[in-house]
Design a protein around this motif. Structure first.
Motif, PDB file in Angstrom:
ATOM      1  N   LEU A   1     -12.092  67.707  82.022  1.00  0.00           N
ATOM      2  CA  LEU A   1     -10.977  67.968  82.933  1.00  0.00           C
ATOM      3  C   LEU A   1     -10.991  69.426  83.385  1.00  0.00           C
ATOM      4  CD1 LEU A   1      -7.741  66.190  81.666  1.00  0.00           C
ATOM      5  CD2 LEU A   1      -8.773  66.104  83.936  1.00  0.00           C
ATOM      6  N   MET A   2     -11.192  70.316  82.430  1.00  0.00           N
ATOM      7  CA  MET A   2     -11.183  71.736  82.764  1.00  0.00           C
ATOM      8  C   MET A   2     -12.287  72.071  83.763  1.00  0.00           C
ATOM      9  SD  MET A   2     -11.837  75.040  80.340  1.00  0.00           S
ATOM     10  CE  MET A   2     -13.597  75.134  80.607  1.00  0.00           C
ATOM     11  N   MET A   3     -13.482  71.563  83.479  1.00  0.00           N
ATOM     12  CA  MET A   3     -14.620  71.939  84.322  1.00  0.00           C
ATOM     13  C   MET A   3     -14.543  71.320  85.709  1.00  0.00           C
ATOM     14  SD  MET A   3     -16.424  74.098  82.747  1.00  0.00           S
ATOM     15  CE  MET A   3     -17.954  74.142  83.663  1.00  0.00           C
ATOM     16  N   SER A   4     -13.994  70.125  85.819  1.00  0.00           N
ATOM     17  CA  SER A   4     -14.040  69.452  87.125  1.00  0.00           C
ATOM     18  C   SER A   4     -12.753  69.622  87.916  1.00  0.00           C
ATOM     19  CB  SER A   4     -14.360  67.973  86.948  1.00  0.00           C
ATOM     20  OG  SER A   4     -13.348  67.366  86.174  1.00  0.00           O
ATOM     21  N   ARG A   5     -11.644  69.874  87.249  1.00  0.00           N
ATOM     22  CA  ARG A   5     -10.383  69.864  87.977  1.00  0.00           C
ATOM     23  C   ARG A   5      -9.643  71.194  87.971  1.00  0.00           C
ATOM     24  NH1 ARG A   5      -9.559  64.197  88.551  1.00  0.00           N
ATOM     25  NH2 ARG A   5     -11.626  63.770  89.351  1.00  0.00           N
ATOM     26  N   MET A   6      -9.979  72.085  87.043  1.00  0.00           N
ATOM     27  CA  MET A   6      -9.139  73.273  86.909  1.00  0.00           C
ATOM     28  C   MET A   6      -9.801  74.517  87.487  1.00  0.00           C
ATOM     29  SD  MET A   6      -7.555  72.534  83.156  1.00  0.00           S
ATOM     30  CE  MET A   6      -6.816  74.136  82.983  1.00  0.00           C
ATOM     31  N   LEU A   7      -8.958  75.478  87.849  1.00  0.00           N
ATOM     32  CA  LEU A   7      -9.456  76.735  88.406  1.00  0.00           C
ATOM     33  C   LEU A   7     -10.378  77.429  87.411  1.00  0.00           C
ATOM     34  CD1 LEU A   7      -9.215  78.499  90.916  1.00  0.00           C
ATOM     35  CD2 LEU A   7      -7.397  79.764  89.779  1.00  0.00           C
ATOM     36  N   LYS A   8     -10.053  77.292  86.112  1.00  0.00           N
ATOM     37  CA  LYS A   8     -10.882  77.946  85.086  1.00  0.00           C
ATOM     38  C   LYS A   8     -12.306  77.398  85.136  1.00  0.00           C
ATOM     39  CE  LYS A   8     -11.165  81.022  82.112  1.00  0.00           C
ATOM     40  NZ  LYS A   8     -10.712  82.394  82.386  1.00  0.00           N
TER      41      LYS A   8
ATOM     42  N   GLY B   1      -0.520  74.256  85.421  1.00  0.00           N
ATOM     43  CA  GLY B   1      -1.556  74.136  84.410  1.00  0.00           C
ATOM     44  C   GLY B   1      -2.931  74.486  84.916  1.00  0.00           C
ATOM     45  N   GLY B   2      -3.001  75.163  86.065  1.00  0.00           N
ATOM     46  CA  GLY B   2      -4.306  75.606  86.557  1.00  0.00           C
ATOM     47  C   GLY B   2      -5.138  74.491  87.169  1.00  0.00           C
ATOM     48  N   MET B   3      -4.505  73.345  87.487  1.00  0.00           N
ATOM     49  CA  MET B   3      -5.264  72.271  88.127  1.00  0.00           C
ATOM     50  C   MET B   3      -5.424  72.575  89.613  1.00  0.00           C
ATOM     51  SD  MET B   3      -6.000  70.120  85.835  1.00  0.00           S
ATOM     52  CE  MET B   3      -5.779  68.452  85.343  1.00  0.00           C
ATOM     53  N   VAL B   4      -6.641  72.423  90.123  1.00  0.00           N
ATOM     54  CA  VAL B   4      -6.885  72.679  91.540  1.00  0.00           C
ATOM     55  C   VAL B   4      -6.407  71.476  92.345  1.00  0.00           C
ATOM     56  CG1 VAL B   4      -8.675  73.041  93.263  1.00  0.00           C
ATOM     57  CG2 VAL B   4      -8.842  74.159  91.044  1.00  0.00           C
ATOM     58  N   LYS B   5      -5.656  71.757  93.411  1.00  0.00           N
ATOM     59  CA  LYS B   5      -5.217  70.668  94.285  1.00  0.00           C
ATOM     60  C   LYS B   5      -6.316  70.393  95.298  1.00  0.00           C
ATOM     61  CE  LYS B   5      -0.303  71.838  94.068  1.00  0.00           C
ATOM     62  NZ  LYS B   5       0.758  72.478  94.862  1.00  0.00           N
ATOM     63  N   ASN B   6      -7.238  69.531  94.888  1.00  0.00           N
ATOM     64  CA  ASN B   6      -8.425  69.305  95.711  1.00  0.00           C
ATOM     65  C   ASN B   6      -8.078  68.833  97.120  1.00  0.00           C
ATOM     66  OD1 ASN B   6     -10.484  70.086  93.977  1.00  0.00           O
ATOM     67  ND2 ASN B   6     -10.313  68.192  92.825  1.00  0.00           N
ATOM     68  N   ALA B   7      -7.051  67.994  97.228  1.00  0.00           N
ATOM     69  CA  ALA B   7      -6.730  67.433  98.540  1.00  0.00           C
ATOM     70  C   ALA B   7      -6.295  68.521  99.507  1.00  0.00           C
ATOM     71  CB  ALA B   7      -5.642  66.367  98.398  1.00  0.00           C
ATOM     72  N   SER B   8      -5.455  69.453  99.047  1.00  0.00           N
ATOM     73  CA  SER B   8      -4.988  70.467  99.997  1.00  0.00           C
ATOM     74  C   SER B   8      -6.085  71.486 100.280  1.00  0.00           C
ATOM     75  CB  SER B   8      -3.704  71.139  99.499  1.00  0.00           C
ATOM     76  OG  SER B   8      -3.864  71.617  98.200  1.00  0.00           O
ATOM     77  N   VAL B   9      -6.949  71.770  99.295  1.00  0.00           N
ATOM     78  CA  VAL B   9      -8.079  72.666  99.573  1.00  0.00           C
ATOM     79  C   VAL B   9      -8.989  72.017 100.613  1.00  0.00           C
ATOM     80  CG1 VAL B   9     -10.086  73.837  98.606  1.00  0.00           C
ATOM     81  CG2 VAL B   9      -7.997  73.674  97.268  1.00  0.00           C
ATOM     82  N   TYR B  10      -9.247  70.717 100.412  1.00  0.00           N
ATOM     83  CA  TYR B  10     -10.127  70.002 101.330  1.00  0.00           C
ATOM     84  C   TYR B  10      -9.569  70.022 102.749  1.00  0.00           C
ATOM     85  CZ  TYR B  10     -12.933  66.234 103.305  1.00  0.00           C
ATOM     86  OH  TYR B  10     -13.766  65.497 104.103  1.00  0.00           O
ATOM     87  N   SER B  11      -8.262  69.758 102.884  1.00  0.00           N
ATOM     88  CA  SER B  11      -7.726  69.687 104.245  1.00  0.00           C
ATOM     89  C   SER B  11      -7.694  71.084 104.878  1.00  0.00           C
ATOM     90  CB  SER B  11      -6.347  69.030 104.250  1.00  0.00           C
ATOM     91  OG  SER B  11      -5.419  69.826 103.564  1.00  0.00           O
ATOM     92  N   ALA B  12      -7.464  72.114 104.062  1.00  0.00           N
ATOM     93  CA  ALA B  12      -7.513  73.473 104.620  1.00  0.00           C
ATOM     94  C   ALA B  12      -8.931  73.797 105.081  1.00  0.00           C
ATOM     95  CB  ALA B  12      -7.055  74.490 103.581  1.00  0.00           C
ATOM     96  N   ALA B  13      -9.927  73.370 104.302  1.00  0.00           N
ATOM     97  CA  ALA B  13     -11.317  73.612 104.696  1.00  0.00           C
ATOM     98  C   ALA B  13     -11.621  72.900 106.010  1.00  0.00           C
ATOM     99  CB  ALA B  13     -12.266  73.146 103.592  1.00  0.00           C
ATOM    100  N   GLN B  14     -11.131  71.683 106.137  1.00  0.00           N
ATOM    101  CA  GLN B  14     -11.367  70.944 107.381  1.00  0.00           C
ATOM    102  C   GLN B  14     -10.697  71.630 108.568  1.00  0.00           C
ATOM    103  OE1 GLN B  14     -13.552  68.416 107.617  1.00  0.00           O
ATOM    104  NE2 GLN B  14     -13.929  68.756 105.450  1.00  0.00           N
TER     105      GLN B  14
END
Lengths: 370, 521
Positions: free
Chosen positions: A216-223, B378-391
């Motif tokens: 999870l950390m490697m694929s989804r998180m900024l870290k 929790g430091g999770m990247v919001k892939n969907a919004s990054v993707y749409s911004a890139a587009q």
């Protein structure tokens, strides 16, 4: 005449990143068959004893899980290091220090019992592994020492330190002089998962949880993104504002803590006391596991099971065929060799080229003319 | 000397084709180079110039087609074969070891076992006879970029080639140095040698080339005599349609506008033996204006960019000020949070991680400034919004690509640069610092990027552009300062600036600029 040529692919091949471990495994099998044949053993029979028989009964699967747990725990930690292009080779030492730190409570305070004992032991084990891993991290960031050398050399320090402990200050006074500590009390032993079916303990669960968490950390998180950027293009990482020194500490502390957890789980679960040797080289074999698993935590779970089987198979061929159990090391080595070799296929295509005759003739003629 | 089609062809290329995967980089290219001519190879980035040249020099193998050398069919299987035939090449990016002397570098490539002293003597003689004075004993690390190019040219000439391929040779030279190079090329032509000259500077091509072959999308779109064409007509052939001219609206009220980026007495010791120290650099960039920094490559621009961007911190926090606050002690992330944005010179490996997707490369420079929209709890990247911004950036900058979200390395240089510049513009930064905004970018994309930078300034941001391309700086800037040997001249307002004035400053002519007093630590 023919020659092979490597042609760079425009993009990394998704197909071959999945296939490469399997191709490597097949090549290992072929090389292994040759090896057994040269030893005068029928390869098919040897393979049956090595790879099939050790996992044909439920209790044997439990043994497999016991062997796989430390490999997976250590390897997922190492995968983060290696993704960041930081080379912790000393997981074996961090494993041992985790075992020693975690054993402080059951060895020095055997009268301390209750439900708190085990969590504290596991925590101490992680602290021990992390602290020991902090040494090469500190040396690298402060003095630019090569972490491959320092972390590797610290393995031998750890092994000798453990040896001294169990022969000296921590030796069981009622142990008839055997170099080992007292047997851990009940509350200091990692419980078995299914006592009726086999010996597998909670260590395997830790390994699975760690694998999923790190995935999870490697694929989804900024870290995880930070780890990947710094590992693949450090200059771009600096441009992103990620600090390399912080990353060295992060990866070493993380992998050290996981190796330490593996160490105390092994001591508390599978062994039940400290002995001069508590690992058949898990820390080194985990390096192979990490690469065989494509540095992907989920792949590492599968790879950990495969490498655990090489240990069990090594023991099996030793008892059944009288071949040295060092054959397990040979298999592990070949596997790593072929995995690293096959990784070339991810970025390159292999092309067969026939030499056309005129190519060779044109140039020398002109040279004569000049 | 003019083009003479009756003269024997030294090199003849017929139907040369190179296919990479689904892309036909060179599609049945025909090309003739006569003895004693300077032949221009024109084309935008990605038109197939480099692929063609690599096939001629033996570093790529064609899929089909024929090459004739002196009328005989040849198969150039390696650079070694090309050299033996008599083809020499001077690359755009030099391959020299900085810690070795010029003569040692030459010896490495000749590789014929002759002693260094012999090679040095030969190189010295050759360099003077061609008007390219060079001291073979000097360390490459101590030499200017122009001098390093001389080593490459001498190294090529020592192999007595019949055909010399020059890839964008003037991109690293001052106008005066370029003049010298042209004299050398004309001498070589007079001796009967042929030159294949790759450039995107159309004025140069018109000045020295006898014939030109124009490539577009891997195909030859025309052969012409550049002297009979105008720069505009050549550009039209290259691009296929008119290149939109960059419009620079007059900047109004700049004098009273606040300085958003202030550099005060910035001094930096060299970090490596071959780095240039920065000496007391002062500069203000006000809201609404574009300031250009000219200079020959390797005069401290890279060091300056690192210091301004915060990739390297300053001891004196006041030496870099952003929007009126000290920023010298802040990291690049801290400076970004103050409203600054940066585009480095090197695209792959610095501005972008080559093996990462475009959306990930968006996160690279904006994970902190756009923390709220790109990174969740929790430091999770919001892939969907990054993707749409890139587009969004891809659409705004007209980035052309083969997949929805390809790896950065899979894009052509120009398209990746559009993305990297667009990534920062999308933030509407109040301070924008760009190093070589259109280096190696085709004319259409370059005009797009330049226009976007001017518009950013006119909307109230401070824009600082570091470039080696004088045409670009004259097109973009409201004032031009020159960096030479780690020192920065006072900015010249564009109305007073001329090529000659800037060129002299680039050569170090301003009083107070010592001529080549580079200390090596």
């Amino acid at each position: 005449m023919m020659r092979l040529e490597l042609v760079k692919r425009p993009q990394r091949s998704a197909l071959f990143s999945v296939l490469s471990p399997f191709i490597a495994f097949a090549l290992t099998m072929i090389a292994g068959a040759v090896l057994f044949a040269l030893l005068g053993v029928n390869p098919l029979e040897a393979f049956n004893i090595y790879f099939i028989q050790p996992v044909s009964e439920v209790w044997q699967l439990h043994e497999l899980a016991i062997k796989a747990a430390p490999l997976i725990l250590i390897a997922v930690g190492l995968s983060v290091c290696y993704k960041a292009n930081i080379w912790n080779i000393g997981a074996e030492g961090q494993f041992i220090l985790g075992g020693i730190f975690g054993s402080i409570i059951p060895v020095l305070f055997p009268e301390f019992e209750g439900p708190l004992v085990l969590p504290l032991m596991l925590l101490l084990g992680m602290v021990g592994g992390a602290l020991y891993a902090a040494i090469p991290a500190l040396l690298k960031t402060r003095f630019s020492t090569n972490e491959i050398l320092t972390s590797l050399m610290l393995v031998y320090v750890a092994q000798l330190f453990l040896d001294w402990l169990v022969r000296g200050p921590w030796r069981d006074p009622q142990g008839h002089g055997f170099p080992q500590t007292i047997q851990f009390g009940d509350s200091a032993v990692l419980p078995e998962l299914m006592p009726d079916a086999g010996r597998a303990n909670w260590g395997f669960v830790f390994a699975l949880v760690a694998a999923i968490a790190i995935w999870l950390m490697m694929s989804r998180m900024l870290k995880g993104f930070e780890v990947r950027v710094l590992g693949s293009s450090p200059r771009a990482g600096r441009f992103a504002g990620f600090g390399f020194n912080k990353m060295v500490f992060f990866t070493f502390l993380l992998s050290g803590a996981l190796a330490g957890l593996a160490g105390i789980s092994e001591v508390s679960g599978a062994i039940g006391q400290l002995q001069p040797v508590i690992s058949p080289g898990y820390g080194f074999t985990a390096i192979i596991v990490a690469f065989l698993g494509r540095l992907n935590p989920l792949g590492i779970v599968a790879a950990g099971l495969v490498l655990a089987l090489t240990y069990l198979g090594g023991e099996a061929v030793q008892s059944a065929l009288g071949i040295s159990d060092k054959v397990a090391r040979v298999f592990q080595g070949m596997l790593l060799f072929f995995v690293l070799g096959c990784d070339t296929l991810i970025h390159y295509r292999i092309r067969l080229i026939g030499f056309a005759a005129p190519k060779l003739e044109a140039a020398p003629k002109l040279e004569e003319a000049r | 000397m003019s083009a003479n089609h009756d003269r024997a062809n030294l090199l003849e290329v017929r139907g040369l084709t190179k296919i990479f995967g689904t892309l036909t980089a060179c599609d049945h290219i025909d090309l003739n180079i006569a003895k004693g001519e300077i032949h221009a190879l024109l084309g935008e980035n990605g038109a197939g110039k480099s692929t063609l040249v690599k096939m001629l020099f033996g570093s790529l193998e064609p899929n089909s087609g024929e090459i004739f050398w002196d009328g005989k069919a040849v198969n150039i299987t390696s650079p070694g074969v090309a050299k033996r035939l008599g083809i020499g090449m001077v690359f755009q990016h030099f391959s020299l070891f900085e810690a070795l002397t010029a003569a040692e570098n030459i010896a490495l490539s000749l590789n014929d076992g002759s002693p260094i002293s012999t090679i040095a003597a030969k190189a010295r003689a050759l360099s003077y006879s061609y008007g390219l004075p060079l001291d073979p004993e000097s360390l490459v690390g101590d030499l200017s970029v122009g001098e390093r190019q001389r080593i490459e040219i001498i190294r090529c000439l020592l192999q007595t080639p019949q055909l010399i391929i020059l890839d964008e040779p003037t991109s690293v030279l001052t106008p005066q140095e370029a003049d010298k190079l042209f004299e050398t090329l004309e001498r070589l032509r007079a001796e009967g040698k042929s030159i294949l000259y790759i450039s995107h500077r159309l004025e140069e091509v018109k000045r020295i080339c006898d014939r030109a072959t124009v490539l577009r999308h891997g195909k030859v779109v025309g052969h012409c005599n550049p002297r009979q064409e105008t720069a505009a007509s050549l550009a039209r052939m290259m691009v296929g349609n008119e290149v939109k001219a960059v419009v620079r609206a007059p900047a109004e009220g700049i004098e009273t506008a606040p300085a958003l980026l202030e550099i005060r007495g910035l001094t930096r010791k060299p970090a490596t033996p071959f780095a240039i120290p920065l000496k007391n650099v002062n500069l203000n960039v006000r809201a609404g204006e574009v300031i250009g920094i000219a200079g020959v490559a390797g005069n401290g621009q890279g060091e300056f960019f690192e210091a301004v961007s915060g990739e390297v911190l300053q001891q004196d926090a006041g030496s870099v000020r952003i929007r009126g606050k000290d920023a010298g002690a802040l990291s690049i992330t801290g400076r970004r949070l103050m409203g600054a944005a940066f585009v480095p010179e090197e695209r792959l490996g610095h501005g972008a991680a080559p093996r990462m997707k475009l959306s990930e490369n968006l996160l690279l420079s904006r994970h902190a400034t756009d923390g709220k929209s790109f990174v969740g709890s929790g430091g999770m990247v919001k892939n969907a919004s990054v993707y749409s911004a890139a587009q969004r950036i891809i659409t705004a900058m007209d980035v052309r690509k083969s997949a929805p979200d390809p790896e950065a390395a899979a894009l052509s240089g120009g398209n990746l640069q559009k993305f990297i510049v667009g990534r920062e513009l999308d933030r509407k930064p109040s301070v924008m610092v760009v190093n070589q905004p259109t280096w190696g970018v085709d004319a259409g994309a370059a005009a797009h990027i330049r226009q976007a930078l001017i518009e950013l300034a006119r909307s109230g941001s401070a824009v600082l552009v570091i470039s080696q391309d004088l045409d670009e700086l004259f097109e973009l800037s409201d004032a031009i300062a020159v960096m030479h040997n780690g020192e920065l001249s006072a900015p010249l307002p564009i109305a007073e600036a001329t090529f000659e004035k800037i060129g002299l400053l680039m050569g170090g002519a301003e009083p107070g600029h010592a001529e080549h007093t580079m200390e090596t630590a």
